[in-house]
Design a protein around this motif. Structure first.
Motif, PDB file in Angstrom:
ATOM      1  N   ILE A 258      30.225  20.884  80.878  1.00  0.00           N
ATOM      2  CA  ILE A 258      30.618  19.651  80.412  1.00  0.00           C
ATOM      3  C   ILE A 258      29.435  18.715  79.685  1.00  0.00           C
ATOM      4  O   ILE A 258      28.425  18.699  80.238  1.00  0.00           O
ATOM      5  N   PHE A 259      29.603  18.311  78.540  1.00  0.00           N
ATOM      6  CA  PHE A 259      28.894  17.660  77.890  1.00  0.00           C
ATOM      7  C   PHE A 259      28.950  16.292  77.647  1.00  0.00           C
ATOM      8  O   PHE A 259      30.253  15.930  77.419  1.00  0.00           O
ATOM      9  N   TYR A 260      28.099  15.488  77.594  1.00  0.00           N
ATOM     10  CA  TYR A 260      28.029  14.114  77.629  1.00  0.00           C
ATOM     11  C   TYR A 260      26.712  13.349  77.313  1.00  0.00           C
ATOM     12  O   TYR A 260      25.681  13.713  77.594  1.00  0.00           O
ATOM     13  N   LEU A 261      26.935  12.115  76.602  1.00  0.00           N
ATOM     14  CA  LEU A 261      25.632  11.229  76.517  1.00  0.00           C
ATOM     15  C   LEU A 261      25.593  10.224  77.468  1.00  0.00           C
ATOM     16  O   LEU A 261      26.584   9.404  77.609  1.00  0.00           O
ATOM     17  N   SER A 262      24.609  10.438  78.533  1.00  0.00           N
ATOM     18  CA  SER A 262      24.534   9.619  79.444  1.00  0.00           C
ATOM     19  C   SER A 262      24.615   8.102  79.027  1.00  0.00           C
ATOM     20  O   SER A 262      24.715   7.110  80.000  1.00  0.00           O
ATOM     21  N   THR A 263      24.042   7.635  77.998  1.00  0.00           N
ATOM     22  CA  THR A 263      23.650   6.194  77.619  1.00  0.00           C
ATOM     23  C   THR A 263      25.134   5.593  77.358  1.00  0.00           C
ATOM     24  O   THR A 263      25.268   4.099  77.348  1.00  0.00           O
ATOM     25  N   ILE A 264      26.149   6.330  76.859  1.00  0.00           N
ATOM     26  CA  ILE A 264      27.510   5.423  76.471  1.00  0.00           C
ATOM     27  C   ILE A 264      28.755   6.214  77.226  1.00  0.00           C
ATOM     28  O   ILE A 264      29.675   5.749  77.232  1.00  0.00           O
ATOM     29  N   ALA A 265      28.457   7.167  78.053  1.00  0.00           N
ATOM     30  CA  ALA A 265      29.559   7.701  78.731  1.00  0.00           C
ATOM     31  C   ALA A 265      29.424   7.462  80.244  1.00  0.00           C
ATOM     32  O   ALA A 265      28.233   7.065  80.811  1.00  0.00           O
ATOM     33  N   ASP A 266      30.642   7.042  80.906  1.00  0.00           N
ATOM     34  CA  ASP A 266      30.488   6.473  82.438  1.00  0.00           C
ATOM     35  C   ASP A 266      30.610   7.736  83.499  1.00  0.00           C
ATOM     36  O   ASP A 266      31.511   8.503  83.438  1.00  0.00           O
TER      37      ASP A 266
ATOM     38  N   ASP B 175      29.894  31.856  67.464  1.00  0.00           N
ATOM     39  CA  ASP B 175      30.820  32.536  67.938  1.00  0.00           C
ATOM     40  C   ASP B 175      31.737  31.519  68.503  1.00  0.00           C
ATOM     41  O   ASP B 175      31.310  31.162  69.518  1.00  0.00           O
ATOM     42  N   GLU B 176      33.054  31.332  68.070  1.00  0.00           N
ATOM     43  CA  GLU B 176      33.656  30.355  68.549  1.00  0.00           C
ATOM     44  C   GLU B 176      34.224  30.610  70.194  1.00  0.00           C
ATOM     45  O   GLU B 176      34.768  29.696  70.712  1.00  0.00           O
ATOM     46  N   SER B 177      34.126  31.833  70.519  1.00  0.00           N
ATOM     47  CA  SER B 177      34.413  32.271  71.938  1.00  0.00           C
ATOM     48  C   SER B 177      33.388  32.186  72.953  1.00  0.00           C
ATOM     49  O   SER B 177      33.581  32.421  74.189  1.00  0.00           O
ATOM     50  N   SER B 178      32.033  32.157  72.488  1.00  0.00           N
ATOM     51  CA  SER B 178      30.716  32.308  73.379  1.00  0.00           C
ATOM     52  C   SER B 178      30.467  30.643  73.578  1.00  0.00           C
ATOM     53  O   SER B 178      30.162  29.885  72.751  1.00  0.00           O
ATOM     54  N   LEU B 179      30.187  30.810  75.019  1.00  0.00           N
ATOM     55  CA  LEU B 179      29.963  29.439  75.413  1.00  0.00           C
ATOM     56  C   LEU B 179      28.336  29.268  74.881  1.00  0.00           C
ATOM     57  O   LEU B 179      28.006  27.879  74.510  1.00  0.00           O
ATOM     58  N   GLU B 180      27.516  30.117  75.180  1.00  0.00           N
ATOM     59  CA  GLU B 180      25.978  29.805  74.649  1.00  0.00           C
ATOM     60  C   GLU B 180      26.033  29.600  73.317  1.00  0.00           C
ATOM     61  O   GLU B 180      25.268  28.494  72.707  1.00  0.00           O
ATOM     62  N   SER B 181      26.785  30.017  72.356  1.00  0.00           N
ATOM     63  CA  SER B 181      26.676  29.979  71.117  1.00  0.00           C
ATOM     64  C   SER B 181      27.110  28.307  70.782  1.00  0.00           C
ATOM     65  O   SER B 181      26.611  27.789  69.884  1.00  0.00           O
ATOM     66  N   ARG B 182      28.166  28.035  71.327  1.00  0.00           N
ATOM     67  CA  ARG B 182      28.785  26.611  71.221  1.00  0.00           C
ATOM     68  C   ARG B 182      27.733  25.567  71.614  1.00  0.00           C
ATOM     69  O   ARG B 182      27.712  24.581  71.265  1.00  0.00           O
ATOM     70  N   MET B 183      27.146  26.037  72.760  1.00  0.00           N
ATOM     71  CA  MET B 183      26.217  24.989  73.564  1.00  0.00           C
ATOM     72  C   MET B 183      24.831  24.740  72.545  1.00  0.00           C
ATOM     73  O   MET B 183      24.524  23.768  72.184  1.00  0.00           O
ATOM     74  N   ASP B 184      24.515  25.915  72.009  1.00  0.00           N
ATOM     75  CA  ASP B 184      23.226  25.744  70.906  1.00  0.00           C
ATOM     76  C   ASP B 184      23.915  24.875  69.574  1.00  0.00           C
ATOM     77  O   ASP B 184      22.960  24.166  69.274  1.00  0.00           O
ATOM     78  N   PHE B 185      25.000  25.133  69.296  1.00  0.00           N
ATOM     79  CA  PHE B 185      25.333  24.443  68.137  1.00  0.00           C
ATOM     80  C   PHE B 185      25.392  22.898  68.520  1.00  0.00           C
ATOM     81  O   PHE B 185      24.886  21.989  67.665  1.00  0.00           O
TER      82      PHE B 185
END
Length: 496
Positions: free
Chosen positions: A50-58, A15-25
């Motif tokens: 906010i999503f980020y990869l700690s190894t390559i994001a500042d 569901d493109e409007s659901s936060l949980e659905s997009r988080m799971d994706f």
């Protein structure tokens, strides 16, 4: 609205409007990797993450460029918040996953269709220094680093023209390595540009994280011992070739640029040739060409003379040579093979070991082993001199790749010289020259301007003519604009 994504690998209905659905994706797409951080934050009473990869994001960029503006401007519309981090709100969910892999941060708000992508990648590049493999006496001492954007910036700074074009490609199913193709639109041959684009678009491989991988996938004759692509770590050398109408390829994570198409004589050119006076630059380039043939033929000539044509040795030297080789238990070919193999071992060990130990290996190999092998009577004094001259000559070649070619071709030439004497050497030279005439680099003649012969091109091949006489670019590249200089040294007309 529900949608299916990634149908070729695994189908996700979200569901493109659901936060949980997009988080799971996103978590499923990233394989639940533990360096994926999810920072919850509320905006206008709506949940966001906010999503980020700690190894390559500042983390500092995330805090100052995203978190602080979100907290400070809660009353603003999300599209109007003055984020200090570069952002883009028009990314799809699939593009968001790819953005995470580039060090970017993704901001998603519940019941909002827009997905925000922020450039928060860490700066992992080192400071630019002069390349160890391409030392120069005069001119720029700047070298490339492992950051693609920085390297292209060096070229942009050297060519301040709107006709400098950059095209990006991503190669490698798993590495997604970013490669930039750089050329000058008003000069480069459009057919060569399109031919290279077509070759890039047909690349299908799991990884392509270095120029060496790309070289094998796009060069014309990968089984030829001669290099078809010129490597350089110097922006000024790249700029000079771009102005000739050639194309440069730069890869993220590599400090090398590759230039194509190139000719055989491009590997003898050095920036010092053009930063020195005319006679000086020409003499030293001619010295490199002579060194190429010395490194290629000297061991074979020694074997042929000792085994077949000793009568050409002057009588004053004949006794010295005879006394040197009389007590050697091996024929000249085995003697040369032993010394050449020993030199290659010492050279390879010096490259692989740390610098202080590598220098020690060179001293030990050159002095102790050399003296011991002569004292033991396994190798003659003259053979040591011949191999030493061959090694020194190979070091004067301006290209590491062409130097490796000489090292490889020396062995079959020695075998032919031991079998047929001068006839074997002449036969090997005929085969090499015929092979060079047949080769192509991106469809252009590799042995130009010798074959096909071009008078204008010979002005900057074996020797360097004065710059004011180099009015035209190489004919074999079929560039849009061949004329390089229009009215050089115009001041002479005014002084007359």
């Amino acid at each position: 609205m529900k949608k299916h994504l990634f149908k070729n690998e695994q189908s996700f209905e979200i569901d493109e409007s659901s936060l949980e659905s997009r988080m799971d994706f996103i978590k499923d797409s990233m394989g639940n990797t533990e360096d994926l951080f999810m920072l919850p934050i509320s905006y206008r009473d709506r949940k966001g993450t906010i999503f980020y990869l700690s190894t390559i994001a500042d983390s500092e960029k995330i805090q100052e460029g995203i978190l602080f503006p979100l907290i400070k401007y809660q009353d603003f519309d999300l599209n109007d918040i003055p984020f200090t981090a570069e952002n883009n709100s028009r990314v799809t969910l699939k593009e968001a996953v790819n953005a995470l892999l580039q060090g970017k941060s993704i901001f998603i708000v519940d019941c909002w269709d827009d997905i925000f992508s922020f450039n928060t990648a860490k700066d992992l590049s080192r400071s630019p220094i002069e390349p160890d493999n391409e030392k120069t006496v005069r001119g720029s001492h700047l070298g490339y680093v492992e950051n693609l954007t920085t390297n292209i910036g060096y070229i942009r700074r050297g060519i301040g023209s709107r006709h400098l074009h950059i095209r990006y490609f991503q190669n490698g199913k798993y590495t997604n390595t970013l490669t930039a193709m750089v050329y000058i639109d008003r000069i480069a041959n459009p057919n060569l540009v399109e031919k290279l684009v077509n070759r890039f678009q047909t690349i299908t491989t799991d990884m392509a994280f270095s120029p060496g991988y790309l070289e094998e996938l796009i060069e014309d004759s990968p089984l030829s011992p001669f290099p078809h692509i010129l490597y350089t770590e110097r922006p000024d050398r790249t700029i000079a070739h771009l102005m000739e109408g050639r194309i440069a390829l730069l890869t993220e994570g590599s400090s090398d640029a590759i230039i194509l198409p190139v000719s055989f004589f491009s590997f003898f050119q050095s920036p010092d040739d053009y930063n020195s006076r005319i006679i000086t630059g020409s003499v030293f380039r001619l010295l490199r060409v002579v060194s190429f043939f010395l490194a290629l033929l000297l061991p074979g000539l020694y074997i042929a003379i000792i085994g077949f044509h000793f009568e050409i040795i002057p009588s004053d030297i004949l006794v010295v040579v005879k006394n040197s080789v009389d007590n050697i238990p091996y024929p000249p070919l085995i003697e040369a093979m032993i010394m050449a193999f020993t030199i290659e071992l010492i050279r390879e060990a010096g490259i692989r070991l740390p610098t202080p130990i590598g220098q020690t290996i060179g001293i030990v190999g050159g002095l102790i082993i050399g003296d011991a092998i002569i004292s033991a009577g396994l190798v003659s004094n003259i053979m040591v001199i011949v191999v030493a001259m061959t090694t020194i000559s190979s070091f004067t070649i301006a290209s590491y790749e062409l130097s490796n070619t000489v090292r490889i071709l020396t062995f079959p030439i020695m075998v032919l010289a031991a079998s047929f004497g001068f006839v074997g050497i002449i036969f090997s030279l005929m085969f090499i020259i015929g092979h060079l005439c047949k080769l192509e680099s991106l469809g252009t003649p590799y042995f130009s301007p010798v074959a096909p012969f071009d008078v204008q091109g010979m002005k900057d091949a074996i020797v360097r003519f004065p710059i004011w006489l180099l009015k035209f670019r190489p004919r074999d590249l079929l560039v849009k604009n061949r004329r390089r200089l229009y009215r050089p040294r115009r001041w002479e007309e005014n002084e007359e």
